[in-house]
Every structure is written in C-alpha cells, then in structure tokens.
Write a protein that holds these residues in place. Sequence first.
Motif, PDB file in Angstrom:
ATOM      1  N   GLN A 246      37.643  32.503  38.813  1.00 30.73           N
ATOM      2  CA  GLN A 246      37.733  33.336  40.011  1.00 30.73           C
ATOM      3  C   GLN A 246      37.828  34.798  39.555  1.00 30.73           C
ATOM      4  O   GLN A 246      38.921  35.311  39.321  1.00 30.73           O
ATOM      5  N   HIS A 256      50.338  43.840  33.804  1.00 30.61           N
ATOM      6  CA  HIS A 256      51.461  42.907  33.899  1.00 30.61           C
ATOM      7  C   HIS A 256      52.264  42.986  32.604  1.00 30.61           C
ATOM      8  O   HIS A 256      51.713  42.812  31.512  1.00 30.61           O
ATOM      9  N   PRO A 437      45.188  39.613  40.062  1.00 32.51           N
ATOM     10  CA  PRO A 437      46.629  39.660  39.763  1.00 32.51           C
ATOM     11  C   PRO A 437      47.230  38.292  39.457  1.00 32.51           C
ATOM     12  O   PRO A 437      48.021  38.149  38.518  1.00 32.51           O
ATOM     13  N   ASP A 438      46.857  37.265  40.232  1.00 30.57           N
ATOM     14  CA  ASP A 438      47.395  35.918  39.982  1.00 30.57           C
ATOM     15  C   ASP A 438      46.913  35.383  38.633  1.00 30.57           C
ATOM     16  O   ASP A 438      47.674  34.731  37.903  1.00 30.57           O
ATOM     17  N   GLY A 439      45.654  35.651  38.296  1.00 28.41           N
ATOM     18  CA  GLY A 439      45.115  35.193  37.016  1.00 28.41           C
ATOM     19  C   GLY A 439      45.802  35.853  35.835  1.00 28.41           C
ATOM     20  O   GLY A 439      46.064  35.211  34.807  1.00 28.41           O
ATOM     21  N   ARG A 441      48.898  37.016  35.793  1.00 29.03           N
ATOM     22  CA  ARG A 441      50.238  36.418  35.677  1.00 29.03           C
ATOM     23  C   ARG A 441      50.159  35.039  35.027  1.00 29.03           C
ATOM     24  O   ARG A 441      50.996  34.676  34.194  1.00 29.03           O
ATOM     25  N   ARG A 442      49.151  34.266  35.409  1.00 28.64           N
ATOM     26  CA  ARG A 442      48.990  32.944  34.826  1.00 28.64           C
ATOM     27  C   ARG A 442      48.735  33.020  33.331  1.00 28.64           C
ATOM     28  O   ARG A 442      49.279  32.249  32.538  1.00 28.64           O
ATOM     29  N   GLU A 445      51.962  33.714  31.555  1.00 27.02           N
ATOM     30  CA  GLU A 445      52.804  32.518  31.479  1.00 27.02           C
ATOM     31  C   GLU A 445      52.316  31.581  30.381  1.00 27.02           C
ATOM     32  O   GLU A 445      53.118  31.016  29.625  1.00 27.02           O
ATOM     33  N   ASP A 471      43.711  23.517  36.622  1.00 23.11           N
ATOM     34  CA  ASP A 471      43.223  24.707  37.335  1.00 23.11           C
ATOM     35  C   ASP A 471      43.014  25.853  36.346  1.00 23.11           C
ATOM     36  O   ASP A 471      43.473  26.972  36.554  1.00 23.11           O
TER      37      ASP A 471
END
Length: 582
Positions: A246, A256, A437-439, A441-442, A445, A471
């Motif tokens: 994505q 981040h 942004p979500d990618g 952060r992932r 992690e 995912d």
Amino acid sequence: MSESNVSLEVLVRRARLRTAQRDEAAEVVRPATEVELTPVQQGLWLNGKLRDTVQGQLITWGARLVGPLDARALAAALRELTVRHPRLRSRLRSASTVPTLRVVDDEGDIRVVELADAPADDESPAERLAAMDAAADRVLAKRCTIVDPETGPMFVGTVITAGPDLGYIGIAVHHLVFDGRSLGVFLAELAERYRLRRGHGAADPAGLSPVEVLPLSASGPAVSAGDLDYWRADLAAAPAPLQPRQPGDAEAPPRHDFVLTQAVSQRIRDCAARHRATPFMVLMAALAVTVRREGGPRDVVLGALLDIRGPHEQQQVSYHLNTVPLRIRWRDDAGTTFADLLERARTSSVEAMARRHTPLSTIVSAVRDGGTRADALTQITLDYLHQDDRTLTLDGLHCTVREQFGSSPEFGLGVMVLDAGDRFEVCLEPGPHFLGPDGVRRFAESLDAVLDAATLSPDAPLESVSARRDDALFVTAASPAAASTAGGAADGDSERSAELTEIVRAAYARTLRLPELPGRDVDFFDLGGQSLLAIRTALEIGRKSGMKVTIRDIFTTPTPAALGRHLAGREAAATDSTGQNR
C-alpha cells in the motif's frame, strides 16, 4: 505584547541586537572560487530535480540554551564560520554541462531574534518553558524551511533570546554543502569561536583562515575497472526493487522516532564484539531480516551512507557522503542463523568500504544497463551517526539538542541510527510514495522485534524471527527492465502526439549530438543519454513544445514515441479540465 506597549528598554535592546547582526567578523580575503559538483553531489541534486525537492534538501539542527547567553558573541561566531568555510557562502550554477558551486562574498543569513511575548505569570516553570520552546520552534520553522541553492544563501543561522537565562540556536544548511560529519566539525568550531568572542569582545583572527575549496573528487582514488567489475559481479541478478503493498502518498509522511532499550542496545554491542563486527553491521543484518519479515525476498540490497572524506578533508564542511549498496542474501530461513547473516553483512561492508568512492549513479549505471536512478537498486538506506557529532558545548550554558534532522530521503525509507552511548535512537523517515504513516510504524515495530530476538539468540534459526507476516508491507516488484520503462503515457490526440514525437526526436539529436534523428522507439539512455543531458533535453523539448517538461518525464518515458504520447495525453487532460487550448 503589542508594539505600542513595548518598553523603551526593550526597544533599546532590540536596536543593540540589530547592530550586532551587522557586526562583521575580522577582515579576511574571500576570493571567489568555483568548483564542479562531484558525482555524488550531482546525484543528490539530480534526485532533488527529479522530484522537485531541491529547496528542501536541508540539514537542520537546533538547541535550547540555558544560562547567561551572549547573543552578540554567538551570532558573530556564526558569521566567522561562514568566513572559514567557503562552501557555506556558495551558490549553485546549473546552466553549464556540469553544475558548479561558486563561492561569493556573502556571510549567509544570520539573525538575532528576541521573543518579546512572555508566558503568563501564573504558569508553572515547566509550562513557561514549554511555551517558550513552542515560540522558538515557530521562529525557526519560518526560517529553516527551504533554502534555494541557486539564489542562496546556503546557510541560515538564528540566535533567539527569550530572557536573561534562556535562548535558542538553530541552523539550516543545504545538503549540497553540508552533512552529518560537517555538523560535528561546525559545532566544535562554533564553541571555540564563541569562547574567544566572549573573552576578547572583538574578532580574534586566530583560526579564521578559510578552508581551501578543493574539488572533492580529488579526495579519493579514481574509480577503477576493477571496482566496477566487483560491483557488477556482486550485484548480478540483484532483486527487483521492493514494492509497498500500500504505497504512501506523494507527500511524504512524518518521520517516526523510537529508542531501543538499554538492554537491546547493549546486546547489539555484545553481538558485534562477539562476531568481530560493528553495531552498524548488526543493524544492517537486522534490516535485511526485517525486510524478509515484511514480505521481501531472502536477497536484499540495502544502502549504506558512508563518509568519503580524505585525510586532508577531516575538518572540511561540505557534502562528503556516498551511498553504496550492500547485498545480503541467504538460501533458507531454517538453516541460516542471524550470526550467519551478520558474517555476510560484515564481508559486504568491508568490501564496500574499500570501494566507497564509487558514485552510486556509476554503480547503478553499470548494473542496470545505463540507468542512473538510485531507487532502481535499493530503497532502504542506513545512516549511522554518533552523538558527539550532534553536541554543542558553550561556556556557561547548558545546551539541550531539540532538533537534529537530516535531509529527507528522495525515495524509499531512510533509517538514521544515533549512537548515544548507552542507547540507540532510531529515526525512520520515508520518502514520497513508499510507506504511509501506518506502514512506517509497522516497519519500526518489526525492526525493534527483530533486534530484540536476534541479539538475544543470534545462533537460533532465522525462521523464528523472519517468518513472514500475513499482512506484510512489501511485495516483489516487476523486473528492473519493466520498471525502468513504466510510465503514465496516455493516448492523446494522434496528430499532436506525432508532432510532439518529432520535437522529442529533434531534441534528442541536438543534445546528444547524433548525426541523424533517432528512431521513434529508441531509448534516450541507449543513445548515450545520462542525467545531466536529460535536464538539457527536457528544457529543449519544453522550449519547442511550449509545455513544462521535466527529467521525470524522460526517465519514465524515455523513447520519443512514448514521451510524445505521454505529453500529448497530459496536455489533453489539462485542456479538458480547463476548457482552454494549450
């Protein structure tokens, strides 16, 4: 506080500060000097041109200063350093075949600013400090957003006074003339110049002789045929670029930041020492495992940002960096351990260090059949920094670093790791179109989890760490050959498309000095084109067609027919949306 209510004392103080801004450093002869951009500087500039981000390619740094600040002395010290380091007074000249930096008689943009609005008296000390921090941030944000290297200045310095025992300092420098190592040199000299200024009041000429502007290409050995043979062999059949499942937006998401625990940080050092490696190599191996965990292959090409200063350039302020590709690959996850991967990262790093002066664009061209785009080879780059290069020590002041940003990556994901002694601080900064942004952060992690598990049990099979997530962030992209010719060409009006195709053919012939017009389906780069010629060609096509043409258009649609269709389609779409002819 309105201007009408400002006390006479404040107005007098402001007048003195403005006078301080005109306080010249000691008289030093500042000859105009012009040097060509090195290949690695050209690569930085061309990536910025390709993505229209040249003015945002900045190194910024800022700190809070607690104690009796002498703002006049600090501003004067900043000016003295622009005298000492001529590249801080340079301007980019891009009209010639090879762009140059020309040193001019200019001290940069250095100002002293007073924060007149004081926080409310009923606020707590912590609230008052937070309010002043926010006010200072707003001032620095306005002054440190963009720097145009062609019109200048390259260097912007700001000293902020916020009370008798509170101040701030911020600098913004274009990346073409400054890097992370330069910051360490600059801050050490700034501390010394400030000490001398406070002690003497007037400028002390000691140490002010300008650092000679040398062509940086003279700093290292020429690229040999043996070096290119190594890169071709090492990167033969290298994997296609990573493709985010994505992709992010055209506007790069915020960076981040996270901090590794002291326990994990210590295990990184212990793991490195036990396997005759360095923390940098441990991080490289961990990044390869993280890519695998997030859907990538067992064959990963990562970028390493390396300092290429020569012995005589250790105290120079300029851009002395090069990105070199490090390839880490393994056969299977069950029979391979993290220690095995670390050994491969160590071997790859040692070999790359021996050839670190080979410009990335030259490596990509040799491996990818004439292409020069760095993201055709690697999308994730590691920059390993030391806290000492970020620290300012000023007499009588407590300095707290509040901002330390490198230039945002032009593509992919930049991973900056700061070695702070007892811990590692990690910053992930994505370029446009890579991860949202979500990618980001992932990915953070996953990297944190990999470092925790791999350094705890480096001899355990990788399958316990690198098992793919359902995912996953990445899928493998199409082949490099397909990727290099992909483009957004549209079928515009056929007559206009044919007209534009002929304009493109003529421009190719002129800029590449061909004896005749090239074929409609011949690739610009197969004809001998390269990035600098692509800029001239885009300008030529734009002049003849009346359209805005960029080097991105040539990179994505490199044949005359494809480029003609692409431009015609874009023009037709613009006409449909505005109802006007071209």
